[in-house]
Design an enzyme around this catalytic site. Structure first.
Site, PDB file in Angstrom:
ATOM      1  CG  ASP A 155      -1.992  -1.071   1.181  1.00 58.80           C
ATOM      2  OD1 ASP A 155      -1.772  -2.098   0.512  1.00 58.80           O
ATOM      3  OD2 ASP A 155      -3.044  -0.900   1.821  1.00 58.80           O
ATOM      4  CE  LYS A 218      -5.277   2.011   2.662  1.00 61.59           C
ATOM      5  NZ  LYS A 218      -4.150   1.301   3.293  1.00 61.59           N
ATOM      6  CE  LYS A 254      -6.844  -1.365   2.608  1.00 67.37           C
ATOM      7  NZ  LYS A 254      -5.500  -1.905   2.906  1.00 67.37           N
TER       8      LYS A 254
END
Length: 318
Positions: A155, A218, A254
């Site tokens: 991430d 995300k 996400k």
């Protein structure tokens, strides 16, 4: 996880043409939250689906090998076995989507999951998380080290300065470098939406990140003052939809930060179902970054099965 996003050439015309109709997005966000939710067995089924999409996360300064061990064990057994048996789903192998930790804790997580015979992926935050303000060389090195230690998902955080000042080419190039450093690991790109200034900027940053080869986009690090909100989510999933229509490439989504209740999880699932369709309703293309959400979902499932709410000691927490 599904096929990788190979990325495409930077299309600055596409990015600069992107505009968001804010009042329309806010109306849609209002509507999605007032929808009647599913009930009874349907609700339990939806909540179990949400469980499989959770990236069970700990990103604290006091993380130790022992709480990483507990987190991994909880990710393998997110819902008590007797509750799954009562629902007749004990054979489905329900686990969380991934375990998400700091890069320094990746080895602990990989080792623990191996020991308990669980094959769920380890995701690591990297690139100067959460601010993304360390030098580029350091951020790239952090990605490589996390991958070497066994992380199969990374991430990354974007440098918000580049998005705020409209330097889309520089942002695209930077994300391409991170994508390269990830090697075979899937890359989730955190936009830090609370620090991007406008919904149009969120849309443009989403496009740049997907063009550069992000496998997921995300919302946030969970450390900003504004995290996953429904208006921002609508903008991001519509960018994903437009990117899919134009390129045929599916990119995952996400939301992260501040998602704590089972009720909210149901809203997120219905938003994905309505905006992107059933194909996105699985851990391959949808994850929720959360640490306390699982506890509330397990409480709701306990209530569904037993007809009463669990006492604190009834449900062991991660």
């Amino acid at each position: 996880m599904s096929g990788r996003n190979p990325g495409i050439e930077l299309d600055l015309a596409w990015i600069s043409k992107a505009q968001v109709n804010q009042p329309a997005v806010l109306r849609r966000a209002e509507q999605i939250q007032t929808r009647r939710t599913v009930k009874k067995d349907w609700q339990a089924a939806w909540l179990l689906r949400a469980v499989t999409c959770i990236d069970l996360t700990t990103l604290s300064g006091d993380d130790t090998p022992s709480n990483i061990h507990r987190l991994c064990y909880k990710a393998k057994h997110p819902i008590r076995d007797d509750l799954l048996q009562k629902l007749k789903v004990e054979d489905l192998g329900i686990t969380n989507g991934a375990v998400c930790v700091y890069s320094a804790r990746v080895q602990d997580a990989v080792q623990t999951l191996k020991e308990i015979g669980c094959s769920i992926p380890v995701a690591s935050v990297a690139t100067g998380f959460p601010a993304g303000q360390t030098p580029l060389k350091t951020r790239l090195e952090e990605v490589r080290m996390a991958v070497e230690d066994g992380a199969s998902e990374i991430d990354i955080v974007i440098n918000r300065t580049l998005a705020l000042t409209g330097q889309w080419e520089a942002l695209y190039k930077e994300i391409c470098l991170f994508r390269q450093a990830c090697g075979d690991a899937h890359m989730k790109t955190i936009l830090g939406i609370g620090e991007l200034g406008s919904l149009t900027n969120v849309y443009r940053a989403s496009l740049a990140a997907m063009m550069a080869g992000s496998d997921f986009i995300k919302t946030s690090t969970g450390k900003e003052s504004v995290n996953a909100t429904y208006p921002v989510a609508i903008v991001m999933v519509r960018a994903i939809r437009e990117f899919y229509w134009k390129t045929g490439i599916k990119v995952g989504f996400k939301p992260a930060g501040g998602i704590r209740s089972a009720k909210e999880a149901l809203v997120w699932l219905s938003l994905i179902k309505e905006e992107l369709g059933d194909e996105w309703l699985n851990a391959e293309l949808f994850r929720i970054g959360a640490s306390s959400l699982l506890g509330d979902i397990e409480r709701q499932i306990y209530h569904h099965v037993t007809g009463r709410y669990a006492a604190h000691h009834d449900l062991p927490m991660a």
